[in-house]
Design a protein around this motif. Sequence first.
Motif, PDB file in Angstrom:
ATOM      1  N   THR A  88       0.834  -1.198   0.000  1.00 11.84           N
ATOM      2  CA  THR A  88       0.000   0.000   0.000  1.00 11.84           C
ATOM      3  C   THR A  88       0.869   1.250   0.000  1.00 11.84           C
ATOM      4  OG1 THR A  88      -1.715  -1.177   1.234  1.00 11.84           O
ATOM      5  CG2 THR A  88      -1.865   1.209   1.202  1.00 11.84           C
ATOM      6  N   ASP A  89       0.466   2.253  -0.732  1.00  9.25           N
ATOM      7  CA  ASP A  89       1.213   3.508  -0.836  1.00  9.25           C
ATOM      8  C   ASP A  89       1.457   4.090   0.560  1.00  9.25           C
ATOM      9  OD1 ASP A  89       2.192   6.048  -1.336  1.00  9.25           O
ATOM     10  OD2 ASP A  89       0.625   6.594  -2.772  1.00  9.25           O
ATOM     11  N   PRO A  90       2.719   4.266   0.959  1.00  6.49           N
ATOM     12  CA  PRO A  90       3.004   4.781   2.306  1.00  6.49           C
ATOM     13  C   PRO A  90       2.525   6.204   2.538  1.00  6.49           C
ATOM     14  CG  PRO A  90       5.017   4.662   0.985  1.00  6.49           C
ATOM     15  CD  PRO A  90       3.958   3.948   0.215  1.00  6.49           C
ATOM     16  N   ALA A  91       2.164   6.921   1.481  1.00  9.10           N
ATOM     17  CA  ALA A  91       1.694   8.296   1.640  1.00  9.10           C
ATOM     18  C   ALA A  91       0.376   8.358   2.398  1.00  9.10           C
ATOM     19  CB  ALA A  91       1.538   8.964   0.270  1.00  9.10           C
ATOM     20  N   TRP A  92      -0.345   7.234   2.478  1.00  6.99           N
ATOM     21  CA  TRP A  92      -1.616   7.237   3.205  1.00  6.99           C
ATOM     22  C   TRP A  92      -1.430   7.228   4.713  1.00  6.99           C
ATOM     23  CZ3 TRP A  92      -5.753   8.840   1.032  1.00  6.99           C
ATOM     24  CH2 TRP A  92      -6.042   8.567  -0.296  1.00  6.99           C
ATOM     25  N   LEU A  93      -0.312   6.775   5.201  1.00  6.96           N
ATOM     26  CA  LEU A  93      -0.124   6.621   6.644  1.00  6.96           C
ATOM     27  C   LEU A  93      -0.237   7.973   7.353  1.00  6.96           C
ATOM     28  CD1 LEU A  93       0.469   4.438   8.760  1.00  6.96           C
ATOM     29  CD2 LEU A  93       2.894   5.039   8.568  1.00  6.96           C
ATOM     30  N   GLY A  94      -1.084   8.022   8.366  1.00  3.93           N
ATOM     31  CA  GLY A  94      -1.275   9.241   9.146  1.00  3.93           C
ATOM     32  C   GLY A  94      -2.261  10.226   8.569  1.00  3.93           C
ATOM     33  N   ARG A  95      -2.835   9.927   7.417  1.00  2.97           N
ATOM     34  CA  ARG A  95      -3.759  10.874   6.777  1.00  2.97           C
ATOM     35  C   ARG A  95      -5.180  10.676   7.305  1.00  2.97           C
ATOM     36  NH1 ARG A  95      -3.004  11.749   0.417  1.00  2.97           N
ATOM     37  NH2 ARG A  95      -4.098  13.666   1.025  1.00  2.97           N
ATOM     38  N   ASP A  96      -5.924  11.773   7.354  1.00  3.09           N
ATOM     39  CA  ASP A  96      -7.345  11.719   7.687  1.00  3.09           C
ATOM     40  C   ASP A  96      -8.119  11.393   6.416  1.00  3.09           C
ATOM     41  OD1 ASP A  96      -6.843  12.396  10.330  1.00  3.09           O
ATOM     42  OD2 ASP A  96      -7.048  14.540   9.955  1.00  3.09           O
ATOM     43  N   VAL A  97      -8.902  10.324   6.478  1.00  3.02           N
ATOM     44  CA  VAL A  97      -9.571   9.823   5.282  1.00  3.02           C
ATOM     45  C   VAL A  97     -11.034   9.527   5.585  1.00  3.02           C
ATOM     46  CG1 VAL A  97      -7.456   8.827   4.336  1.00  3.02           C
ATOM     47  CG2 VAL A  97      -8.956   7.415   5.776  1.00  3.02           C
ATOM     48  N   VAL A  98     -11.800   9.398   4.516  1.00  2.00           N
ATOM     49  CA  VAL A  98     -13.192   8.959   4.610  1.00  2.00           C
ATOM     50  C   VAL A  98     -13.395   7.948   3.493  1.00  2.00           C
ATOM     51  CG1 VAL A  98     -14.011  10.879   3.167  1.00  2.00           C
ATOM     52  CG2 VAL A  98     -15.605   9.690   4.717  1.00  2.00           C
ATOM     53  N   VAL A  99     -14.237   6.943   3.754  1.00  2.00           N
ATOM     54  CA  VAL A  99     -14.397   5.875   2.771  1.00  2.00           C
ATOM     55  C   VAL A  99     -15.767   5.233   2.926  1.00  2.00           C
ATOM     56  CG1 VAL A  99     -13.294   4.164   4.283  1.00  2.00           C
ATOM     57  CG2 VAL A  99     -13.365   3.759   1.816  1.00  2.00           C
ATOM     58  N   HIS A 100     -16.346   4.879   1.794  1.00  3.88           N
ATOM     59  CA  HIS A 100     -17.519   4.008   1.778  1.00  3.88           C
ATOM     60  C   HIS A 100     -17.000   2.600   1.506  1.00  3.88           C
ATOM     61  CE1 HIS A 100     -21.425   2.312   0.930  1.00  3.88           C
ATOM     62  NE2 HIS A 100     -22.000   3.452   1.253  1.00  3.88           N
ATOM     63  N   LEU A 101     -17.301   1.682   2.405  1.00  4.01           N
ATOM     64  CA  LEU A 101     -16.727   0.342   2.331  1.00  4.01           C
ATOM     65  C   LEU A 101     -17.407  -0.546   1.302  1.00  4.01           C
ATOM     66  CD1 LEU A 101     -16.315  -0.294   6.167  1.00  4.01           C
ATOM     67  CD2 LEU A 101     -14.552   0.439   4.548  1.00  4.01           C
ATOM     68  N   GLY A 102     -18.481  -0.064   0.672  1.00  3.70           N
ATOM     69  CA  GLY A 102     -19.172  -0.871  -0.319  1.00  3.70           C
ATOM     70  C   GLY A 102     -20.004  -1.964   0.343  1.00  3.70           C
ATOM     71  N   ALA A 106     -11.153  -0.059  11.445  1.00  2.00           N
ATOM     72  CA  ALA A 106     -11.747  -0.699  10.277  1.00  2.00           C
ATOM     73  C   ALA A 106     -10.698  -0.743   9.171  1.00  2.00           C
ATOM     74  CB  ALA A 106     -12.980   0.073   9.802  1.00  2.00           C
ATOM     75  N   VAL A 107     -10.826  -1.722   8.287  1.00  2.00           N
ATOM     76  CA  VAL A 107      -9.917  -1.815   7.141  1.00  2.00           C
ATOM     77  C   VAL A 107     -10.678  -1.460   5.873  1.00  2.00           C
ATOM     78  CG1 VAL A 107      -8.377  -3.495   8.197  1.00  2.00           C
ATOM     79  CG2 VAL A 107     -10.344  -4.292   6.862  1.00  2.00           C
ATOM     80  N   ALA A 108      -9.939  -0.910   4.908  1.00  3.44           N
ATOM     81  CA  ALA A 108     -10.545  -0.496   3.640  1.00  3.44           C
ATOM     82  C   ALA A 108      -9.519  -0.604   2.529  1.00  3.44           C
ATOM     83  CB  ALA A 108     -11.062   0.940   3.733  1.00  3.44           C
ATOM     84  N   ASP A 109      -9.988  -0.823   1.320  1.00  2.00           N
ATOM     85  CA  ASP A 109      -9.104  -0.803   0.164  1.00  2.00           C
ATOM     86  C   ASP A 109      -8.611   0.618  -0.071  1.00  2.00           C
ATOM     87  OD1 ASP A 109      -9.582  -3.506  -0.217  1.00  2.00           O
ATOM     88  OD2 ASP A 109     -11.182  -3.170  -1.693  1.00  2.00           O
TER      89      ASP A 109
END
Length: 330
Positions: free
Chosen positions: A79-93, A103-106
């Motif tokens: 997984t792209d290391p740039a995501w670590l520590g970022r505030d994110v939002v996701v719809h898990l489908g 929670a885990v997400a793609d």
Amino acid sequence: MHAVRLHAFGPAENLVYEPAPTPVPAPGQVRIAVAAAGVHLLDTALREGNLGPFPTLPELPTVPGREVAGTVDALGPGTDPAWLGRDVVVHLGLAPGGYAEYAVADAGRLHPVPPGLGPAEAVAMIGTGRTALGILQFTDLGPDSVALVPAAAGGIGTLLVQYAVSAGATVIALAGGPDKTARAAANGAHLALDYTDPAWSDTVRAHHPGGATILFDSVGGPVTRTALDLLAPGALRLVFGWSAGPLTLTDAEEAALTARGITTRQVLGPAMFRLVGTPDPLRTLETRALAEAAAGRLRPAVTRFPLAEAAAAHHALETRATTGKVILEP
């Protein structure tokens, strides 16, 4: 960690807040320390064992919830290391897991939370916001429009009222009780009425004898039956739900609507996706919804519950005791 788990299909009380294994992200995934998780009416249907639009029921025990926002605290292999520590939002489908501290997400589903937007508001826009914008694709609202919006204090209704007002339309908002009608009025509705008042339709006729040009129909049942009589010739009815139960019209009623030139369109699902016109229509709508909220053009309303009180959140949602999007916070 702690999570809310369902061990048997049934009432809201079957949701149990308890210790659960902390998920580990697989290749291409991230783990999110959850700050806000969305509660959807579809969650209540699945909890009861009703499929709704889903192909299968989840295997029990399950952690419900398909909308989360928080901070990425772990990465799966590759997984792209740039995501670590970022505030994110996701719809898990279709995959549940949101009613939890983690929670885990793609990674491909993630959106950065725009500056100035809180996690609860981001969750509201990733699901409810994308649906509202999908519905609005079927409209051409403007100063000549008179929009009738039942459930105007709900998650989608709140956004529809705001959008219609900003487009210059005249907005008639329907909601249950004085608190909800006050919220609809605060969002700019020109007429905010309590649909539990038997005289609400008379008030609409008095103020708008020519009738409404568009009905945003998510309610069905008696409210919609009454609303259909308030539509102007040539009006549009957009159907995207039936929270008060499906409305079955007789052949005579259907013929009367046709004679008045009233068009009914079911707007969720494939019709909405085709109209978006991009390879990933859901992601396109999510991106647009977050941008609208970040710019302040749409302002989602939320009702917050602690994660441990998920059962109470479900009960409140089912009894229409909430306004806006229902959010669980660990």
